[in-house]
Every structure is written in C-alpha cells, then in structure tokens.
Design an enzyme around this catalytic site. Sequence first.
Site, short mmCIF file in Angstrom:
data_model
loop_
_atom_site.label_atom_id
_atom_site.label_comp_id
_atom_site.label_asym_id
_atom_site.label_seq_id
_atom_site.Cartn_x
_atom_site.Cartn_y
_atom_site.Cartn_z
N GLY A 20 0.99 -1.01 0.02
CA GLY A 20 0.06 -0.03 -0.02
C GLY A 20 0.97 1.34 0.04
O GLY A 20 1.84 1.34 0.77
N SER A 54 -1.78 6.83 0.45
CA SER A 54 -2.15 8.28 0.23
C SER A 54 -3.43 8.70 0.97
O SER A 54 -3.52 9.73 1.72
CB SER A 54 -2.40 8.60 -1.25
N ASN A 55 -4.26 7.71 1.01
CA ASN A 55 -5.61 8.12 1.92
C ASN A 55 -5.13 8.01 3.29
O ASN A 55 -5.55 8.85 4.31
CB ASN A 55 -6.58 7.09 1.83
N LEU A 72 -10.39 -9.37 3.44
CA LEU A 72 -11.64 -9.03 4.22
C LEU A 72 -11.40 -9.12 5.62
O LEU A 72 -10.66 -9.96 6.36
CB LEU A 72 -12.60 -10.40 4.16
N ASN A 113 -14.23 1.94 5.31
CA ASN A 113 -13.18 1.81 4.42
C ASN A 113 -13.61 2.67 3.31
O ASN A 113 -14.78 3.21 3.11
CB ASN A 113 -13.69 0.18 3.72
N HIS A 149 -13.59 2.99 -1.10
CA HIS A 149 -13.72 2.22 -2.45
C HIS A 149 -13.63 3.14 -3.59
O HIS A 149 -14.44 4.38 -3.44
CB HIS A 149 -14.88 1.45 -2.07
N ASP A 203 -17.34 -4.82 0.79
CA ASP A 203 -18.08 -3.29 0.06
C ASP A 203 -19.52 -3.06 0.32
O ASP A 203 -19.98 -2.54 -0.74
CB ASP A 203 -17.52 -3.33 -1.42
N GLU A 239 -11.17 10.87 -3.18
CA GLU A 239 -11.03 10.00 -2.19
C GLU A 239 -10.35 10.43 -0.62
O GLU A 239 -11.19 10.41 0.31
CB GLU A 239 -10.23 8.68 -2.58
C1 GRF Z 1 -7.53 3.57 -2.99
O1 GRF Z 1 -7.88 3.55 -4.36
C2 GRF Z 1 -8.66 3.15 -2.22
O2 GRF Z 1 -9.98 3.66 -2.52
C3 GRF Z 1 -8.61 1.69 -2.37
O3 GRF Z 1 -7.28 1.33 -2.29
C4 GRF Z 1 -6.59 2.31 -2.76
C5 GRF Z 1 -5.69 2.74 -1.69
O4 GRF Z 1 -4.62 3.91 -2.10
N1 GRF Z 1 -9.47 0.89 -1.09
P1 GRF Z 1 -3.90 4.52 -0.90
O5 GRF Z 1 -2.91 3.43 -0.34
O6 GRF Z 1 -4.55 5.08 -0.03
O7 GRF Z 1 -2.96 5.48 -1.97
#
Ligand code: GRF
Length: 212
Positions: free
Chosen positions: A13, A16-17, A94, A109, A111, A152, A181
Amino acid sequence: MSIRIAVLVSGHGRGSNMAAIIDACQRGEIDGQVVLVIGTRSEAPALQRAAEKGVRTRVISPRNLSEEEYAQRLLHALDEARVDLVCLAGYMRLLPVPVVRAYAGRVMNIHPALLPLFGGKGMYGEHVHQAVLESGMKVSGCTVHFVDEHYDTGPIIVQRCVPVEEDDTWETLAARVLVQEHQAYVQAVKLFAEGRLRIEGRRVRILPPTSP
Ligand code: GRF
C-alpha cells in the site's frame, strides 16, 4: 473528545488515504489522532510514510496464522492502543469477522467507485476503473462506508462523483477519483469524530452540527 484512530493497510500500500487522514488530524481539521498504522507487510511504503509523520506503526502479518489467530492479534493491538475508529485504506483483504463484530459501527473503508456498483471480491484498483470504463458510465467516484462482514456492502457514509472523460484510461480515471477519495475520507472521519453519524439500517444519517 478527541478520537483515537488506527489505519490498516496491506501489502505494498502506498498510503495516500492514510496520509490524508494523518495530515487532517495533525492540522486540527479532524478532532482526533492517528495512534497506530497496522500493515500486513513490513515493505509497505505506507508504513514508512506513517513513521515519517511521527505515527507508530506495526506489522501484523496474516501469513502462517489461522484466521482466528490473525483476528486475535489485530484485536489485541487495537484494544491496547484504545482505538475508537479503524480506517481501512488500501487494505485488500476481508477484515476478520471477530474484529468487525468487536468494532461494529467503528470500522470504515474507502472504495474507488460508486457503491453498490463495481464492488465485491476482486474489485480493486485497476479492475474497478476498467469495469467502470467498460460499463459506459459517464460518472464514477468514490465511497466511504462502514465495514460489515462482506466486501464493500456496509452502510454508505460519503460519496463523491467525478466525470468519466472521453479519452480516459483506467490510470487517468483512477487519478481523478483519488483526489476525491482523500477529501471524502477526511470528511467521513471528521463527521465520526464529531459524533454526527448514526447508522439506521442500510442508511447512515448525518446529524446537524451541535452548536459549541
Ligand atoms: C484506494 O484507491 C482505495 O480506494 C482503495 O485502495 C486504494 C488505496 O490507495 N481501497 P492509497 O494506498 O490510499 O493511496
């Protein structure tokens, strides 16, 4: 009351979120603190990014563990850190059922599509955006939702739309969605921290702000 947040990421991962949530807490936009980032592999760039921002990280790998053992380790880490909210951000598996149950209504979460379309097992990253392009839809977007025991399907908290452009590839569409996001996830966590989310069946009611 300031809330204590844990973010779960997996594999490789990029985070970024996760970074958007940490930054929003650190600049005071969210009344909360990311107290722990848990990854499934030590190589995840997200873990390094979290550490650089001064956030504690842990690796809890499901490899060589039964689902029950993995769940217990996650629960132990979350309980020990006295976490109020768990944010999945690029967590590609999951969440074990005992964790979902122990933290019911306290796991979110994100998506990268407008659920309930384009969700479910195998629908992640490139696959989601390709499916959107193939469907011919003129809009896409992102969804922040509470997590239940399936992929989801939990109650939707926040959604944001983007247009699908004529010349989009899955990469250009993904990049446009990603900007939304970050904003949507921060908005959802902020609402949670303000105590303004009430789950009523499949719907999440957003309560008005309380006057100071
Ligand atoms: C994002 O597109 C999120 O929607 C999905 O996984 C990706 C994670 O991206 N669940 P990041 O690691 O947050 O950049």
